[in-house]
Motif scaffolding. Structure first.
Motif, PDB file in Angstrom:
ATOM      1  N   TYR A 305       0.832  -1.203   0.000  1.00  0.00           N
ATOM      2  CA  TYR A 305       0.000   0.000   0.000  1.00  0.00           C
ATOM      3  C   TYR A 305       0.867   1.253   0.000  1.00  0.00           C
ATOM      4  O   TYR A 305       0.608   2.210  -0.760  1.00  0.00           O
ATOM      5  CB  TYR A 305      -0.919  -0.020   1.219  1.00  0.00           C
ATOM      6  CG  TYR A 305      -1.637   1.284   1.484  1.00  0.00           C
ATOM      7  CD1 TYR A 305      -2.644   1.735   0.639  1.00  0.00           C
ATOM      8  CD2 TYR A 305      -1.298   2.061   2.589  1.00  0.00           C
ATOM      9  CE1 TYR A 305      -3.302   2.934   0.890  1.00  0.00           C
ATOM     10  CE2 TYR A 305      -1.948   3.263   2.845  1.00  0.00           C
ATOM     11  CZ  TYR A 305      -2.949   3.686   1.986  1.00  0.00           C
ATOM     12  OH  TYR A 305      -3.590   4.881   2.227  1.00  0.00           O
ATOM     13  N   GLU A 306       1.892   1.254   0.810  1.00  0.00           N
ATOM     14  CA  GLU A 306       2.763   2.433   0.882  1.00  0.00           C
ATOM     15  C   GLU A 306       3.520   2.630  -0.425  1.00  0.00           C
ATOM     16  O   GLU A 306       3.717   3.767  -0.879  1.00  0.00           O
ATOM     17  CB  GLU A 306       3.742   2.296   2.050  1.00  0.00           C
ATOM     18  CG  GLU A 306       3.071   2.236   3.418  1.00  0.00           C
ATOM     19  CD  GLU A 306       2.261   3.493   3.731  1.00  0.00           C
ATOM     20  OE1 GLU A 306       2.555   4.571   3.157  1.00  0.00           O
ATOM     21  OE2 GLU A 306       1.321   3.403   4.549  1.00  0.00           O
ATOM     22  N   GLN A 307       3.924   1.545  -1.061  1.00  0.00           N
ATOM     23  CA  GLN A 307       4.645   1.664  -2.338  1.00  0.00           C
ATOM     24  C   GLN A 307       3.705   2.185  -3.430  1.00  0.00           C
ATOM     25  O   GLN A 307       4.084   3.035  -4.244  1.00  0.00           O
ATOM     26  CB  GLN A 307       5.234   0.319  -2.763  1.00  0.00           C
ATOM     27  CG  GLN A 307       5.968  -0.455  -1.675  1.00  0.00           C
ATOM     28  CD  GLN A 307       6.897   0.398  -0.837  1.00  0.00           C
ATOM     29  OE1 GLN A 307       7.758   1.101  -1.361  1.00  0.00           O
ATOM     30  NE2 GLN A 307       6.717   0.348   0.477  1.00  0.00           N
ATOM     31  N   GLU A 321      -5.662  -1.210   5.536  1.00  0.00           N
ATOM     32  CA  GLU A 321      -6.654  -2.277   5.714  1.00  0.00           C
ATOM     33  C   GLU A 321      -7.640  -2.301   4.552  1.00  0.00           C
ATOM     34  O   GLU A 321      -8.038  -3.373   4.079  1.00  0.00           O
ATOM     35  CB  GLU A 321      -7.392  -2.094   7.037  1.00  0.00           C
ATOM     36  CG  GLU A 321      -8.289  -3.263   7.417  1.00  0.00           C
ATOM     37  CD  GLU A 321      -7.526  -4.553   7.689  1.00  0.00           C
ATOM     38  OE1 GLU A 321      -8.163  -5.624   7.643  1.00  0.00           O
ATOM     39  OE2 GLU A 321      -6.311  -4.504   7.931  1.00  0.00           O
ATOM     40  N   ALA A 322      -8.019  -1.128   4.069  1.00  0.00           N
ATOM     41  CA  ALA A 322      -8.901  -1.062   2.901  1.00  0.00           C
ATOM     42  C   ALA A 322      -8.187  -1.577   1.653  1.00  0.00           C
ATOM     43  O   ALA A 322      -8.810  -2.199   0.778  1.00  0.00           O
ATOM     44  CB  ALA A 322      -9.379   0.372   2.684  1.00  0.00           C
ATOM     45  N   PHE A 323      -6.896  -1.319   1.568  1.00  0.00           N
ATOM     46  CA  PHE A 323      -6.094  -1.816   0.448  1.00  0.00           C
ATOM     47  C   PHE A 323      -6.040  -3.345   0.478  1.00  0.00           C
ATOM     48  O   PHE A 323      -6.181  -4.012  -0.549  1.00  0.00           O
ATOM     49  CB  PHE A 323      -4.691  -1.218   0.527  1.00  0.00           C
ATOM     50  CG  PHE A 323      -3.806  -1.500  -0.659  1.00  0.00           C
ATOM     51  CD1 PHE A 323      -3.866  -0.716  -1.804  1.00  0.00           C
ATOM     52  CD2 PHE A 323      -2.889  -2.538  -0.620  1.00  0.00           C
ATOM     53  CE1 PHE A 323      -3.033  -0.963  -2.895  1.00  0.00           C
ATOM     54  CE2 PHE A 323      -2.047  -2.799  -1.705  1.00  0.00           C
ATOM     55  CZ  PHE A 323      -2.128  -2.010  -2.841  1.00  0.00           C
ATOM     56  N   TYR A 324      -5.856  -3.912   1.663  1.00  0.00           N
ATOM     57  CA  TYR A 324      -5.864  -5.369   1.842  1.00  0.00           C
ATOM     58  C   TYR A 324      -7.201  -5.966   1.405  1.00  0.00           C
ATOM     59  O   TYR A 324      -7.250  -6.972   0.682  1.00  0.00           O
ATOM     60  CB  TYR A 324      -5.580  -5.706   3.300  1.00  0.00           C
ATOM     61  CG  TYR A 324      -5.802  -7.146   3.704  1.00  0.00           C
ATOM     62  CD1 TYR A 324      -5.083  -8.179   3.119  1.00  0.00           C
ATOM     63  CD2 TYR A 324      -6.732  -7.467   4.699  1.00  0.00           C
ATOM     64  CE1 TYR A 324      -5.277  -9.497   3.505  1.00  0.00           C
ATOM     65  CE2 TYR A 324      -6.932  -8.775   5.101  1.00  0.00           C
ATOM     66  CZ  TYR A 324      -6.208  -9.793   4.492  1.00  0.00           C
ATOM     67  OH  TYR A 324      -6.404 -11.092   4.868  1.00  0.00           O
ATOM     68  N   ALA A 325      -8.292  -5.328   1.799  1.00  0.00           N
ATOM     69  CA  ALA A 325      -9.615  -5.812   1.409  1.00  0.00           C
ATOM     70  C   ALA A 325      -9.804  -5.708  -0.102  1.00  0.00           C
ATOM     71  O   ALA A 325     -10.370  -6.616  -0.734  1.00  0.00           O
ATOM     72  CB  ALA A 325     -10.703  -5.020   2.132  1.00  0.00           C
ATOM     73  N   ALA A 326      -9.306  -4.627  -0.713  1.00  0.00           N
ATOM     74  CA  ALA A 326      -9.439  -4.456  -2.158  1.00  0.00           C
ATOM     75  C   ALA A 326      -8.641  -5.503  -2.912  1.00  0.00           C
ATOM     76  O   ALA A 326      -9.065  -5.989  -3.970  1.00  0.00           O
ATOM     77  CB  ALA A 326      -8.980  -3.056  -2.557  1.00  0.00           C
TER      78      ALA A 326
END
Length: 489
Positions: A305-307, A321-326
């Motif tokens: 996500y940070e990258q 966490e939203a990135f993980y879910a996506a």
């Protein structure tokens, strides 16, 4: 020189020629001018003629009869050379040549039909490919199951019946998990567009994070991502979609898994039958564990996500966490390569059943599109909207890879077993992945599986690495635990 030494010297030359043929295939997918397709077909046929003649050379049979291997490596070399020789001596040279020529040309015809959404323009060529593969299966099966004979090219020691039993055990739990998830709200996705050039830059960063050696490889773009080569030249491809960078990112990680396997094999096995992955199922175990259990984990997606945010700026999501879910959204879709972990194997089961029916003659090529569409609607609950989302989406049948599809699901099964063992061996794995460090995982896989190449049989290498006989249980338990937590089931 001994018979074994003579045999190995001859085999190394054959393997070198095979690498040249593979490079022609890589070029065809990445850089070859479209107008060169017919000529490339003749080139591939000529290479196959040479390779078939070497693989079936009577001297190979004489050397095999006289060879005395000195150790386990030698015995494994003879096992693989004998398997290749037995196959080559059964398949007529003219059949091998015509298959090589036709499947090279058919690939271009499929690509044009896919682009034009024109199934009819592809069916005559596909019918020819199926007919030739049936002929090949008949001479290889000795009156047994024709499909089983083709499976041996990709997963030696397996059979259609064994694969069907695994799939039958997997389907109910996968369907139940999917049904429970789809009752929940769909997590938010990324909001683009996303510059393809930046996607490729992030793709390279991810490849390096997973240890891909760019001094012995490269990344190019292709319609269908793939990995090609072994030894010191292993190349991968990926693809970009301006609306979905995950497609690029996870295609890259997946292919890096394949490439890492080949690059990690003991250099002593180079240019021999042991100097390559032992089966496509084992190969898929590497690509899938890199892509999913590692690449889609909560820990690694936090770093990713940070990258991605540094590369693209705003992603339309509120935090890691939203990135993980996506990255782990379970949703309706047509495309196998874009399918989530829960539904991916259901796509494979569809193809497995259809291609078994094609090979047996129970399904005519002219009826394939209707059969696909009917089965898809029954399995997924909605209709195929266009051929490129249906039977034209995959390249495999155009190039004659019947018996290949089930190895994707077997790879998931193997990856489930390996992941359990990896978690035991590297207890701080999540802490490492959270800072983008995959070396604990990739190092364990390299030491326990990848370096062996073809030394052990597929089942042996999985059992040696994981400590258990391959079964679907660990994969299903992993999926149920992960998605139960993710979707609050």
């Amino acid at each position: 020189m001994s018979a074994y030494d003579d045999l190995m010297a001859f085999t190394r030359e054959t393997e070198a020629l095979k690498m040249i043929s593979m490079r022609l295939g890589w070029d065809q997918e990445t850089m070859m001018p479209r107008g060169a397709a017919q000529q490339r077909g003749e080139e591939m046929a000529a290479m196959e003629t040479v390779l078939h003649a070497r693989r079936s050379d009577p001297r190979v049979g004489d050397w095999l009869a006289a060879a005395e291997p000195g150790d386990a490596v030698g015995r494994a070399q003879l096992r693989e050379i004998r398997r290749s020789y037995d196959r080559a001596t059964r398949v007529p040279a003219d059949l091998a040549r015509e298959l090589a020529r036709l499947t090279s040309v058919a690939q271009g015809i499929w690509a044009e039909a896919r682009e034009a959404q024109d199934v009819a323009s592809f069916l005559p060529t596909l019918a020819q490919v199926v007919a030739l593969r049936r002929q090949e299966a008949e001479v290889l099966s000795d009156g047994g199951d024709a499909y089983d004979a083709l499976v041996q090219d990709y997963e030696p020691g397996s059979s259609g019946a064994e694969i069907a039993a695994i799939f039958d055990a997997m389907r109910p739990r996968l369907v139940a998990l999917r049904a429970a998830i789809l009752e929940k709200p769909l997590p938010r996705g990324l909001e683009g567009p996303f510059d393809p050039a930046i996607q490729m830059a992030v793709s390279e960063q991810l490849a390096r994070a997973f240890g891909y050696d760019f001094s012995r490889g490269r990344i190019d773009k292709a319609v269908h991502p793939f990995s090609s080569g072994s030894g010191s030249d292993v190349r991968i491809t990926t693809r970009t979609n301006p609306d979905d960078p995950f497609n690029c990112f996870y295609s890259t990680i997946h292919e890096v898994g394949h490439a890492s396997y080949e690059l990690a094999i003991d250099p002593a096995y180079a240019m021999t039958p042991l100097g390559q992955g032992v089966s496509m199922g084992v190969h898929e175990s590497q690509s899938r564990i890199y892509e999913n259990q590692l690449g889609r984990s909560r820990a690694f997606t936090g770093w990713m996500y940070e990258q991605a945010r540094a590369a693209f700026g705003q992603l339309g999501l509120d935090g890691a966490e939203a990135f993980y879910a996506a990255a782990n959204r379970v949703q309706n879709g047509y495309i196998r390569t874009e399918a989530d972990e829960v539904q991916y194997n259901l796509h494979i089961m569809l193809r497995f059943d259809l291609e078994r029916a094609l090979v047996s003659g129970d399904l005519a090529v002219g009826d394939l599109e209707a059969a696909w569409n009917d089965r898809f609607a029954a399995d997924f609950g909605y209709a195929v909207d266009k051929p490129s989302n249906g039977m034209l989406q995959d390249v495999h049948w155009s190039v004659g890879l019947f018996g290949y599809f089930p190895t994707y699901a077997l790879g998931n099964v193997y990856a489930g077993c390996l992941h359990e063992a990896l978690r035991r061996a590297v207890p701080d794995l999540d802490a490492q992945l959270a800072v983008g460090d995959t070396s604990g995982a990739t190092g364990w896989l390299r030491e326990n599986l990848q370096r062996h190449g073809g030394l052990y049989t597929p089942r042996e290498v999985i059992e040696r690495a994981s400590g258990v006989a391959p079964s679907e249980g660990p994969l299903l338990s992993y999926l149920e635990a992960k998605f139960t937590a993710l979707y609050d089931l």
